[in-house]
Design an enzyme around this catalytic site. Sequence first.
Site, PDB file in Angstrom:
ATOM      1  N   TRP A 109       0.798  -1.217   0.000  1.00 35.91           N
ATOM      2  CA  TRP A 109       0.000   0.000   0.000  1.00 35.91           C
ATOM      3  C   TRP A 109       0.836   1.275   0.000  1.00 35.91           C
ATOM      4  CZ3 TRP A 109       2.007   2.216   4.196  1.00 35.91           C
ATOM      5  CH2 TRP A 109       2.464   1.381   5.219  1.00 35.91           C
ATOM      6  N   GLU A 207      11.129  -8.103  -3.383  1.00 29.59           N
ATOM      7  CA  GLU A 207      11.655  -6.811  -2.939  1.00 29.59           C
ATOM      8  C   GLU A 207      11.083  -6.596  -1.549  1.00 29.59           C
ATOM      9  OE1 GLU A 207      11.974  -3.528  -1.576  1.00 29.59           O
ATOM     10  OE2 GLU A 207      10.619  -2.698  -3.088  1.00 29.59           O
ATOM     11  N   CYS A 241      10.504   1.379   2.070  1.00 26.80           N
ATOM     12  CA  CYS A 241      11.506   0.330   2.320  1.00 26.80           C
ATOM     13  C   CYS A 241      12.920   0.896   2.257  1.00 26.80           C
ATOM     14  CB  CYS A 241      11.331  -0.823   1.345  1.00 26.80           C
ATOM     15  SG  CYS A 241      11.381  -0.364  -0.397  1.00 26.80           S
ATOM     16  N   GLU A 335      12.581  -3.834  11.076  1.00 25.29           N
ATOM     17  CA  GLU A 335      12.398  -2.654  10.236  1.00 25.29           C
ATOM     18  C   GLU A 335      11.403  -1.711  10.908  1.00 25.29           C
ATOM     19  OE1 GLU A 335      11.455  -1.501   5.596  1.00 25.29           O
ATOM     20  OE2 GLU A 335      10.483  -3.273   6.420  1.00 25.29           O
TER      21      GLU A 335
END
Length: 430
Positions: A109, A207, A241, A335
Site C-alpha cells: 500500500w 523486494e 523500504c 524494520e
Amino acid sequence: MEQSVENKLLKADKAFIEWKNVSFADRQKLIKKAAELLKNNSEKFGKIITREMNKPISQSISEVEKCALMMNYYAAAENVLRPEKIDSEYSISEIHYVPKGVILGIMPWNFPFWQVLRFAVPAILSGNTVVLKHASICFGSGNTIEEIFLEAGFPEGVFQNLEVGHKDVKEILEHPVIKGVSLTGSEKAGAEVASIAGQKIKKSLLELGGSDAFIVLNDADLDEAAKVGALARLQNCGQTCVAAKRFIIQRDIEFDFLPKFIEEYKKYVPEDPMNKETKLSGMARADLADDLEKQYQKALDHGAEAIIPLERISDTEFNPGLISIKEGNPILQEELFGPLGIVMIAKDDDEALEMANNIPFGLSNSVWTQNRERQQFFINGLESGTVNINRMTSSDPRFPFGGTKSSGYGTELSLLALKEFVTAKTILGK
C-alpha cells in the site's frame, strides 16, 4: 477459488497467447499511451492514492508522475530481448528470450501506483501478462491502473486487478496458469510466497524490507546531510523500504551534526494530506501506528534513549521520533516502518561500516563524505543493492533496483528487469 478469479486467470492466459506475439515496438507504443494518461491525470490519480493511504497529495501526484517517467523510459528502451547470435561452430547458434506467461504481482500500500507499475511494465513489455493482488486498502488504485491499461489500448487480459485477500494468494499462486510471482512486502510475506513458488517450481522476485544506513562522516556537508536526512527518513511518513532508518554519525561531529539534524527533523509535523504544502501526514492504518509504538517501547526497554520522543497525536498521526541506540538493541534486527529514526555513533569508518552491515537487511545505504578514497571504501564494503554517495536513496528507471540478504532478490527497473520473467532459450543447428 471464486469463479470470477478463475475466469480472470484463464483470461490472462488466453491474452498471453496473442500478446507474446505482439512486436516489442508495438507494445512500447501502448506503454507510451498509458504514460500520457498518467501524466495528464496525475492530480486525479494522486487523490485516489491519498484517500486510500493518507500520503500527502503533493507526494501522491509526484508518485504518479514518476510512473509516467518510468513508462516513457521503457517506451523508448532498447530491445534487449531480440534474438542474440552467438559465434560458434554451428550454422545456427542463437539465444531467444521467451516470456513465461501469466505473472502474479503481490504489491503493498505504501506506493500504490509506483510499486505496481514498476513491476508490471517491464513484465508486460517482455511479453507476459499480469494479474495483481494489491493491498486491501488499495483496490481503488488497482482498479484504476487496470482501467488505464485498457484506455491506452492494451488487449483485455494483459493487466487485471484481483480484489482478493491474503488467504487467496496460495491458491492463486499454485494455479497452473501462473508462471511466476513478484512480491514487494515484508520479509515474512516474502518467505511464505517464495516457499509456495519454490514448491511449484515457479520463478519469484522479492523486494522486501530494509533498515538503510545514512552514514555521516566528518568531512561531509553537514547542513545538506541534515536537510536531506530528515526528508530521507520522513518522506511518505517513513513508510518506505529504502527510507534512511539508521543515522550512523562519526563521533567527532556528533555535536555539530545532531542539532542541525534535529532542527530539520522537527520541521515535519502532521497536517492535512490534501493540502499541497503538507510534508507529513498520518500513517496508512491505525494498526500500523500501534505496531510502531510497540517497537518504540521495545527499543526504550532495551536501553535506547529518546532524542525526540515519538508522540502519537491521533489514530494514525505522530510527531516524529528519534532515538539513540547502541549495538545489541534487538530493535536493530527489525524494520521501523513509520516516522521513527535511529541514531548511532561510530568512532571511525571501520566501525561505521560494521554497524551498517550488522543487520539482516541489505537494500540501500547512503554515505556522506567528500573524500574519494573513503567513498570507495564504503562502495566496496557495504552489503546492499544500492550505495548512494552524498544523496538519499531514490529509485530511478535507468538503474537496477533490488536488495541482498533478507531484503530479497531479483531486479526491478533498468533494462535488466526485462529479463526477469523470460526464459533464455538456446537454439543450435547444423
